[in-house]
Write a protein that holds these residues in place. Structure first.
Motif, PDB file in Angstrom:
ATOM      1  N   ARG A   1      13.801  -1.836  -1.581  1.00 40.43           N
ATOM      2  CA  ARG A   1      14.232  -3.145  -2.102  1.00 40.43           C
ATOM      3  C   ARG A   1      15.148  -3.842  -1.104  1.00 40.43           C
ATOM      4  NH1 ARG A   1      16.330  -2.164  -8.029  1.00 40.43           N
ATOM      5  NH2 ARG A   1      16.610  -4.414  -7.978  1.00 40.43           N
ATOM      6  N   GLY A   2      15.817  -3.065  -0.250  1.00 39.49           N
ATOM      7  CA  GLY A   2      16.619  -3.652   0.819  1.00 39.49           C
ATOM      8  C   GLY A   2      15.737  -3.869   2.046  1.00 39.49           C
ATOM      9  N   PRO A   3      16.331  -4.175   3.213  1.00 40.76           N
ATOM     10  CA  PRO A   3      15.529  -4.396   4.420  1.00 40.76           C
ATOM     11  C   PRO A   3      14.750  -3.144   4.838  1.00 40.76           C
ATOM     12  CG  PRO A   3      17.901  -4.518   4.905  1.00 40.76           C
ATOM     13  CD  PRO A   3      17.767  -4.380   3.434  1.00 40.76           C
ATOM     14  N   SER A   4      15.377  -1.995   4.712  1.00 42.08           N
ATOM     15  CA  SER A   4      14.674  -0.738   5.001  1.00 42.08           C
ATOM     16  C   SER A   4      15.495   0.410   4.414  1.00 42.08           C
ATOM     17  CB  SER A   4      14.520  -0.539   6.503  1.00 42.08           C
ATOM     18  OG  SER A   4      15.793  -0.406   7.070  1.00 42.08           O
ATOM     19  N   LEU A   5      14.903   1.599   4.440  1.00 42.89           N
ATOM     20  CA  LEU A   5      15.636   2.757   3.915  1.00 42.89           C
ATOM     21  C   LEU A   5      16.835   3.033   4.817  1.00 42.89           C
ATOM     22  CD1 LEU A   5      12.766   5.305   3.138  1.00 42.89           C
ATOM     23  CD2 LEU A   5      14.153   4.115   1.469  1.00 42.89           C
ATOM     24  N   THR A   6      18.001   3.311   4.213  1.00 45.75           N
ATOM     25  CA  THR A   6      19.147   3.681   5.036  1.00 45.75           C
ATOM     26  C   THR A   6      18.954   5.132   5.492  1.00 45.75           C
ATOM     27  OG1 THR A   6      20.367   4.576   3.180  1.00 45.75           O
ATOM     28  CG2 THR A   6      20.661   2.218   3.639  1.00 45.75           C
ATOM     29  N   ALA A   7      19.789   5.541   6.461  1.00 50.18           N
ATOM     30  CA  ALA A   7      19.663   6.914   6.981  1.00 50.18           C
ATOM     31  C   ALA A   7      19.831   7.930   5.857  1.00 50.18           C
ATOM     32  CB  ALA A   7      20.703   7.141   8.065  1.00 50.18           C
ATOM     33  N   ARG A   8      20.798   7.662   4.924  1.00 54.04           N
ATOM     34  CA  ARG A   8      21.027   8.610   3.808  1.00 54.04           C
ATOM     35  C   ARG A   8      19.803   8.676   2.899  1.00 54.04           C
ATOM     36  NH1 ARG A   8      23.838  11.820   5.867  1.00 54.04           N
ATOM     37  NH2 ARG A   8      23.441  10.540   7.641  1.00 54.04           N
ATOM     38  N   GLN A   9      19.204   7.491   2.653  1.00 53.86           N
ATOM     39  CA  GLN A   9      18.029   7.469   1.762  1.00 53.86           C
ATOM     40  C   GLN A   9      16.857   8.230   2.398  1.00 53.86           C
ATOM     41  OE1 GLN A   9      18.002   3.241   1.347  1.00 53.86           O
ATOM     42  NE2 GLN A   9      18.646   3.312  -0.798  1.00 53.86           N
ATOM     43  N   GLU A  10      16.690   8.068   3.708  1.00 59.22           N
ATOM     44  CA  GLU A  10      15.628   8.813   4.401  1.00 59.22           C
ATOM     45  C   GLU A  10      15.858  10.309   4.265  1.00 59.22           C
ATOM     46  OE1 GLU A  10      14.305   5.797   8.007  1.00 59.22           O
ATOM     47  OE2 GLU A  10      15.839   7.295   8.391  1.00 59.22           O
ATOM     48  N   TRP A  11      17.108  10.727   4.477  1.00 60.20           N
ATOM     49  CA  TRP A  11      17.435  12.144   4.361  1.00 60.20           C
ATOM     50  C   TRP A  11      17.199  12.647   2.939  1.00 60.20           C
ATOM     51  CZ3 TRP A  11      18.419  16.354   7.097  1.00 60.20           C
ATOM     52  CH2 TRP A  11      18.687  16.207   8.459  1.00 60.20           C
TER      53      TRP A  11
ATOM     54  N   CYS B   1      10.485   9.816  -4.993  1.00 57.38           N
ATOM     55  CA  CYS B   1       9.776   8.534  -5.154  1.00 57.38           C
ATOM     56  C   CYS B   1      10.761   7.443  -5.583  1.00 57.38           C
ATOM     57  CB  CYS B   1       8.667   8.666  -6.210  1.00 57.38           C
ATOM     58  SG  CYS B   1       7.354   9.797  -5.731  1.00 57.38           S
ATOM     59  N   ALA B   2      11.676   7.793  -6.511  1.00 57.12           N
ATOM     60  CA  ALA B   2      12.653   6.815  -7.005  1.00 57.12           C
ATOM     61  C   ALA B   2      13.569   6.355  -5.872  1.00 57.12           C
ATOM     62  CB  ALA B   2      13.465   7.425  -8.144  1.00 57.12           C
ATOM     63  N   VAL B   3      14.022   7.306  -5.042  1.00 60.36           N
ATOM     64  CA  VAL B   3      14.900   6.944  -3.914  1.00 60.36           C
ATOM     65  C   VAL B   3      14.149   6.024  -2.968  1.00 60.36           C
ATOM     66  CG1 VAL B   3      16.119   7.843  -1.884  1.00 60.36           C
ATOM     67  CG2 VAL B   3      16.304   9.037  -4.063  1.00 60.36           C
ATOM     68  N   TRP B   4      12.878   6.332  -2.736  1.00 53.69           N
ATOM     69  CA  TRP B   4      12.087   5.489  -1.818  1.00 53.69           C
ATOM     70  C   TRP B   4      12.008   4.059  -2.363  1.00 53.69           C
ATOM     71  CZ3 TRP B   4       7.740   2.447  -1.745  1.00 53.69           C
ATOM     72  CH2 TRP B   4       7.233   2.115  -0.475  1.00 53.69           C
ATOM     73  N   PHE B   5      11.734   3.920  -3.667  1.00 50.08           N
ATOM     74  CA  PHE B   5      11.619   2.577  -4.245  1.00 50.08           C
ATOM     75  C   PHE B   5      12.958   1.845  -4.221  1.00 50.08           C
ATOM     76  CE2 PHE B   5       7.489   3.782  -6.170  1.00 50.08           C
ATOM     77  CZ  PHE B   5       6.780   2.662  -5.774  1.00 50.08           C
ATOM     78  N   THR B   6      14.041   2.583  -4.468  1.00 48.05           N
ATOM     79  CA  THR B   6      15.368   1.958  -4.412  1.00 48.05           C
ATOM     80  C   THR B   6      15.624   1.450  -3.004  1.00 48.05           C
ATOM     81  OG1 THR B   6      16.004   3.787  -5.817  1.00 48.05           O
ATOM     82  CG2 THR B   6      17.764   2.332  -5.141  1.00 48.05           C
ATOM     83  N   GLY B   7      15.217   2.262  -2.019  1.00 53.66           N
ATOM     84  CA  GLY B   7      15.476   1.917  -0.624  1.00 53.66           C
ATOM     85  C   GLY B   7      14.694   0.707  -0.153  1.00 53.66           C
TER      86      GLY B   7
ATOM     87  N   LEU C   1       0.830  -1.207   0.000  1.00 50.98           N
ATOM     88  CA  LEU C   1       0.000   0.000   0.000  1.00 50.98           C
ATOM     89  C   LEU C   1       0.866   1.259   0.000  1.00 50.98           C
ATOM     90  CD1 LEU C   1      -2.713  -1.321   2.421  1.00 50.98           C
ATOM     91  CD2 LEU C   1      -3.157  -0.463   0.118  1.00 50.98           C
ATOM     92  N   ALA C   2       1.982   1.210   0.767  1.00 52.44           N
ATOM     93  CA  ALA C   2       2.887   2.365   0.770  1.00 52.44           C
ATOM     94  C   ALA C   2       3.428   2.583  -0.644  1.00 52.44           C
ATOM     95  CB  ALA C   2       4.024   2.136   1.754  1.00 52.44           C
ATOM     96  N   GLY C   3       3.768   1.481  -1.322  1.00 47.98           N
ATOM     97  CA  GLY C   3       4.250   1.586  -2.705  1.00 47.98           C
ATOM     98  C   GLY C   3       3.194   2.213  -3.609  1.00 47.98           C
ATOM     99  N   ALA C   4       1.931   1.836  -3.395  1.00 48.95           N
ATOM    100  CA  ALA C   4       0.854   2.389  -4.222  1.00 48.95           C
ATOM    101  C   ALA C   4       0.691   3.896  -3.974  1.00 48.95           C
ATOM    102  CB  ALA C   4      -0.460   1.665  -3.929  1.00 48.95           C
TER     103      ALA C   4
END
Lengths: 434, 153
Positions: A301-311, A293-299, A248-251
């Motif tokens: 794919r791993g276990p969770s967003l890294t701190a850099r990706q969140e920022w 949005c692209a950074v979120w989708f890249t993130g 749902l978050a992806g949607a």
């Protein structure tokens, strides 16, 4: 019929302007905070300084501009005026400005009384605004996507505020609340349920009409706000189950990306002869939204967003997306309102100086470039905080001092021309009566 | 039952198209062509105002009894747009690119915020209150917008 009656009343000039002029002050404070916090501020998005920075931009800058703009656009877009604007507007403005300052002070000092006072002021100010805007819109039928979006943004703001209050009172651990989950809900409802829904409602009118583009696809405009809110509700309910929740978050993120793609496509078809500052700001904002949005989708794919990706997501959405589009809109709304109120002062035999004379074009261009540079430096600071934290803080400070200067220039222009008109007006009837 | 809204909103878009032609002529430095295109745009705008002021607004006022409400505001804004149209025409006559850009920007925003008010609020109310007169009203609006009928002065 109530819509038609309020249609004739335009809000006084100081109603939106008090919000617009306060907004850059919070962004200036954000620049100063970055200079004070330095590279350590970027260690995590949970540091007190990072939380204070986020709220200086979201509750300080963005909320001021959004409420000021809503007060102005409700009568134009929906024929709906706030009741008693001369009482409601100053109270809402004062409470949310003071509430935002106390909230930031609470994050930095970690003192519970500051949070409690902030909650009291922000909660009551926003409840008053939501009540007043809801009352104004209550009898207006949702005959088009813009009115529908304006109506649906209010529940989004209510949920964001409610969650924010819950977080503030639960920070000391007294209620054993799931703070991480609540923070995610608060953030996404604020960004999407309030911010994007309102932005899209405005875009459905402003992009085609002011940039002379084809309209958004009718099905998209009609469904967007409902779809986003439905997805957010489902996501909120399923927050405890990782599988459905991620889907749902992806949607939700895909819906926001679809809005950005549609807007960029429309802008490519703009028939305006020249691409002005506002159009540049819209384009950058939509590109940053897509990038977030692209950074979120890249993130994910791993276990969770890294701190850099969140920022990166946060900076792209807040500074690159919302702040850019708001600066661009201010450069259209403020000069036009100055022109309109001068024209109304002057009457039928007077033509006010055109809106391009209100703020000089080079000053707008330089400020816009300063904002773009500040954004680039801030993105660099996320990746290399030791190198870029101070330049980014300085650039944000300068860009927003410049924005304030430009807005004050508009106020100065209004006062100067208003005095000229006032000096001219008494002569007219006297001459006529002779 | 959105016949009036759709008809009048379509003509708003036609006027937008005519303004685009002026803009494109100015950008390519074709000042004479810009003046010709502007004259077409100005005519279309004037006919639109006339159709509203002489036909649509009076019917709405009679039907609702609201003589000093939104139609009065719209008439006032028509007056402001007539002034702005004259300002753009002077800039084109003087071939002053800077003055043209400022005047046309002001006109565009004034025109579009006016259109939003009409399309979102006033025309839907006209559709609601003049539903039984639409068949007779639309041909009249059509001919006035096409400039075929002059209003007696």
């Amino acid at each position: 019929m109530q819509a038609l009656l309020s249609f004739a009343q335009s809000p006084p000039l100081d109603a939106p302007f008090r919000f617009f002029l306060t907004a850059p002050l919070f962004a200036i404070l954000a620049g100063m905070l970055m200079l004070w916090g330095g590279p350590d501020l970027f260690a995590s998005r949970w540091t007190p300084a990072a939380l204070a920075l986020t709220h200086l931009i979201s509750v300080g800058f963005m909320l001021q501009v959004m409420l000021g703009a809503m007060i102005q656009i409700l009568p134009v877009f929906a024929g709906a005026n706030l009741l008693r604007p001369r009482l409601v507007v100053p109270v809402v403005h004062a409470t949310i400005a003071l509430g935002a300052l106390l909230l930031v002070a609470g994050f930095l000092s970690q003192q519970a009384p500051a949070f409690w006072l902030a909650v009291l002021l922000l909660g009551s100010g926003l409840a008053l605004f939501i009540g007043a805007a809801g009352h104004a819109l209550h009898h207006v039928p949702a005959t088009n996507p813009t009115i529908n979006g304006l109506k649906l943004a209010l529940p989004g703001l209510s949920v964001t505020v409610g969650l924010g209050i819950l977080l503030a009172v639960g920070l000391d651990g007294a209620f054993a609340l799931p703070l991480l989950q609540l923070t995610s809900l608060h953030l996404v409802w604020g960004f999407v349920g309030w911010g994007v829904v309102l932005l899209a409602a405005v875009a459905f009118v402003v992009v085609p009409m002011f940039q002379l583009t084809p309209p958004y696809p009718a099905w998209f405009a009609r469904c967007f706000a409902w779809l986003v809110l439905a997805l957010l509700c489902c996501w909120t309910v399923t927050a405890r189950w990782p599988g459905p929740s991620s889907l749902l978050a992806g949607a939700v993120v895909l819906s926001v990306a679809a809005f950005a793609v549609h807007t960029l496509q429309l802008q490519r078809c703009s028939k305006r002869a020249r691409f002005d500052a506002t159009q540049h700001c819209w384009r950058l904002a939509m590109l940053c939204t897509l990038a977030a949005c692209a950074v979120w989708f890249t993130g994910v794919r791993g276990p969770s967003l890294t701190a850099r990706q969140e920022w990166l997501c946060g900076v792209l959405a807040l500074f690159g997306g919302f702040m850019s589009v708001m600066i661009g809109m201010l450069y259209k709304i403020v000069p036009f309102l100055v022109w309109l109120h001068l024209q109304n002062l002057g009457g039928v035999h007077f033509l006010a100086p055109n809106m391009n004379k209100v703020i000089s074009a080079p000053q707008i261009r330089y400020q816009m470039q300063a904002h773009f540079l500040a954004l680039a430096l801030l993105l660099a600071a996320v990746v290399w905080p030791r190198w870029f934290a101070y330049p980014a803080g300085l650039a944000i400070l300068i860009a927003n001092l410049w924005l304030l200067r430009n807005l004050l220039a508009a106020v100065g222009f209004y006062r100067q021309q208003g005095q000229k008109i006032a000096a001219m007006l008494p002569a007219t009837p006297a001459t006529a009566s002779r | 039952m959105r016949a009036i809204t759709e008809f009048m909103a379509n003509h708003h878009r036609c006027c937008d198209g005519l303004l685009v032609a002026v803009e494109q002529a100015v950008v390519s430095g074709a000042w004479e062509r810009a003046r010709t295109e502007f004259a077409r745009f100005q005519d279309a705008m004037r006919h639109h105002f006339t159709a509203e002021e002489s036909l649509l607004f009076p019917l709405f006022e009679q039907s609702t009894g609201m003589y000093r409400g939104p139609t009065q505001v719209m008439r006032g804004e028509h007056g402001q747009m007539r002034q702005l149209l004259a300002g753009v025409a002077s800039a084109l006559d003087a071939r002053d690119g800077e003055d043209y850009a400022g005047s046309v920007e002001t006109l565009l925003i004034m025109m579009q915020q006016h259109n939003i008010k009409e399309e979102n609020v006033l025309y839907p109310m006209c559709d609601q209150h003049l539903a039984d007169q639409v068949d007779a009203l639309l041909p009249g609006l059509q001919s006035q917008i096409a400039g075929e009928e002059r209003v007696p002065t």
